[in-house]
Design a protein around this motif. Structure first.
Motif, PDB file in Angstrom:
ATOM      1  N   ASN A 116       0.824  -1.212   0.000  1.00 57.05           N
ATOM      2  CA  ASN A 116       0.000   0.000   0.000  1.00 57.05           C
ATOM      3  C   ASN A 116       0.855   1.257   0.000  1.00 57.05           C
ATOM      4  N   PHE A 117       1.980   1.226   0.736  1.00 56.01           N
ATOM      5  CA  PHE A 117       2.885   2.376   0.729  1.00 56.01           C
ATOM      6  C   PHE A 117       3.444   2.607  -0.670  1.00 56.01           C
ATOM      7  N   HIS A 118       3.884   1.532  -1.316  1.00 64.91           N
ATOM      8  CA  HIS A 118       4.436   1.658  -2.666  1.00 64.91           C
ATOM      9  C   HIS A 118       3.379   2.140  -3.655  1.00 64.91           C
ATOM     10  N   ASP A 120       0.818   4.109  -2.861  1.00 68.06           N
ATOM     11  CA  ASP A 120       0.547   5.514  -2.556  1.00 68.06           C
ATOM     12  C   ASP A 120       1.593   6.445  -3.149  1.00 68.06           C
ATOM     13  N   VAL A 121       2.855   6.025  -3.164  1.00 66.36           N
ATOM     14  CA  VAL A 121       3.928   6.882  -3.676  1.00 66.36           C
ATOM     15  C   VAL A 121       4.251   6.583  -5.140  1.00 66.36           C
ATOM     16  N   SER A 122       3.438   5.733  -5.775  1.00 66.20           N
ATOM     17  CA  SER A 122       3.620   5.386  -7.201  1.00 66.20           C
ATOM     18  C   SER A 122       5.037   4.868  -7.468  1.00 66.20           C
ATOM     19  N   MET A 123       5.458   3.897  -6.677  1.00 58.95           N
ATOM     20  CA  MET A 123       6.810   3.374  -6.787  1.00 58.95           C
ATOM     21  C   MET A 123       7.082   2.752  -8.149  1.00 58.95           C
ATOM     22  N   GLN A 124       6.103   2.022  -8.705  1.00 59.99           N
ATOM     23  CA  GLN A 124       6.312   1.393 -10.008  1.00 59.99           C
ATOM     24  C   GLN A 124       6.532   2.448 -11.090  1.00 59.99           C
ATOM     25  N   SER A 125       5.754   3.537 -11.020  1.00 58.27           N
ATOM     26  CA  SER A 125       5.913   4.618 -11.992  1.00 58.27           C
ATOM     27  C   SER A 125       7.288   5.265 -11.863  1.00 58.27           C
ATOM     28  N   VAL A 126       7.752   5.443 -10.637  1.00 60.05           N
ATOM     29  CA  VAL A 126       9.075   6.034 -10.410  1.00 60.05           C
ATOM     30  C   VAL A 126      10.162   5.138 -10.990  1.00 60.05           C
ATOM     31  N   GLN A 127      10.037   3.822 -10.784  1.00 60.69           N
ATOM     32  CA  GLN A 127      11.043   2.895 -11.298  1.00 60.69           C
ATOM     33  C   GLN A 127      11.013   2.849 -12.827  1.00 60.69           C
ATOM     34  N   GLN A 128       9.826   2.955 -13.411  1.00 55.57           N
ATOM     35  CA  GLN A 128       9.732   3.001 -14.877  1.00 55.57           C
ATOM     36  C   GLN A 128      10.405   4.249 -15.434  1.00 55.57           C
ATOM     37  N   LYS A 129      10.186   5.392 -14.784  1.00 51.77           N
ATOM     38  CA  LYS A 129      10.812   6.643 -15.232  1.00 51.77           C
ATOM     39  C   LYS A 129      12.323   6.597 -15.043  1.00 51.77           C
ATOM     40  N   LEU A 130      12.761   5.982 -13.951  1.00 50.34           N
ATOM     41  CA  LEU A 130      14.192   5.833 -13.710  1.00 50.34           C
ATOM     42  C   LEU A 130      14.825   4.959 -14.785  1.00 50.34           C
ATOM     43  N   HIS A 131      14.143   3.892 -15.140  1.00 51.57           N
ATOM     44  CA  HIS A 131      14.641   3.014 -16.204  1.00 51.57           C
ATOM     45  C   HIS A 131      14.725   3.780 -17.523  1.00 51.57           C
ATOM     46  N   PHE A 132      13.744   4.606 -17.843  1.00 54.94           N
ATOM     47  CA  PHE A 132      13.738   5.379 -19.082  1.00 54.94           C
ATOM     48  C   PHE A 132      14.866   6.411 -19.086  1.00 54.94           C
ATOM     49  N   MET A 133      15.111   7.046 -17.934  1.00 52.66           N
ATOM     50  CA  MET A 133      16.178   8.049 -17.843  1.00 52.66           C
ATOM     51  C   MET A 133      17.554   7.421 -18.054  1.00 52.66           C
ATOM     52  N   LEU A 134      17.734   6.180 -17.602  1.00 58.19           N
ATOM     53  CA  LEU A 134      19.042   5.532 -17.676  1.00 58.19           C
ATOM     54  C   LEU A 134      19.281   4.811 -19.001  1.00 58.19           C
ATOM     55  N   THR A 135      18.202   4.298 -19.607  1.00 57.16           N
ATOM     56  CA  THR A 135      18.368   3.493 -20.834  1.00 57.16           C
ATOM     57  C   THR A 135      17.763   4.137 -22.067  1.00 57.16           C
TER      58      THR A 135
END
Length: 205
Positions: A116-118, A120-135
């Protein structure tokens, strides 16, 4: 002039049902060696059935009983004013089924809290954006980020609580142990005030 006897009362102790509570049990005594053995073995209270599971030994009670036996003795009290005596009754061994049920319940509850915490903070979206920024590529499940993150989350919890089953990593108490200590200290303080028979008698008068 005789040297004073110093009595330092303990915060709390644990005794068996129907046992005798001696001065050496509830306090540390030092001073003149002449009366030390007799003082330490002095019985302050006999635990009875009506005491239930808690008895409060007040410092005034200690002074009263010591001076009753040694009227000329000079006493110096240091430390807490009361000692909370916990009467430990025989406890049954916990059922393995009950332990497993509680463990599963806590595991599911902790997992739900983390998910639920993840969310609420949209953790999956953050990880997807991080992946896009790096690759420079879009990926719905960037496992090379998610898997190490999940492992690190578990390792971080183990290090935070400073325990792996019975193994402790260092001598520093864990946050859980500190909270339990604070809770026990507050509980003893509350009981010492509410269950103190000496103070109750003073109020009744």
């Amino acid at each position: 002039m005789a040297a004073p006897v110093y009595i330092r009362t303990k915060q709390s102790i644990y005794v068996q049902p129907l046992s005798k509570v001696r001065l050496a049990d509830v306090a540390r005594v030092t001073g003149s060696k002449r009366h030390m053995p007799e003082l330490e073995q002095m019985v302050l209270h006999q635990v009875a059935e009506e005491d239930r599971n808690i008895v409060v030994i007040d410092s005034f009670m200690i002074v009263e009983q010591v001076l009753d036996k040694f009227p000329q003795m000079e006493l110096e009290l240091i430390g807490p004013n009361q000692c909370v005596v916990h009467v430990e009754k025989h406890k049954r061994q916990p059922s393995p089924i009950l332990i497993c049920a509680i463990w599963i319940l806590l595991f599911i509850g902790a997992a739900m809290a983390i998910m639920n915490f993840h969310y609420d903070v949209s953790m999956q979206s953050v990880q997807q954006k991080l992946h896009f920024m790096l690759t420079g590529e879009e990926e719905e499940h960037p496992l090379w980020i998610q898997v190490p993150y999940s492992i690190g989350l578990g390792i971080g919890m183990i290090l935070f609580f400073n325990h792996w089953f019975q193994k402790r990593f260092n001598e520093e108490p864990s946050p859980m142990e500190v909270e339990i200590f604070n809770y026990q200290e507050d509980l003893d303080h509350y009981v010492a005030i509410k269950e103190n028979k000496v103070e109750k008698q003073d109020v009744d008068r």
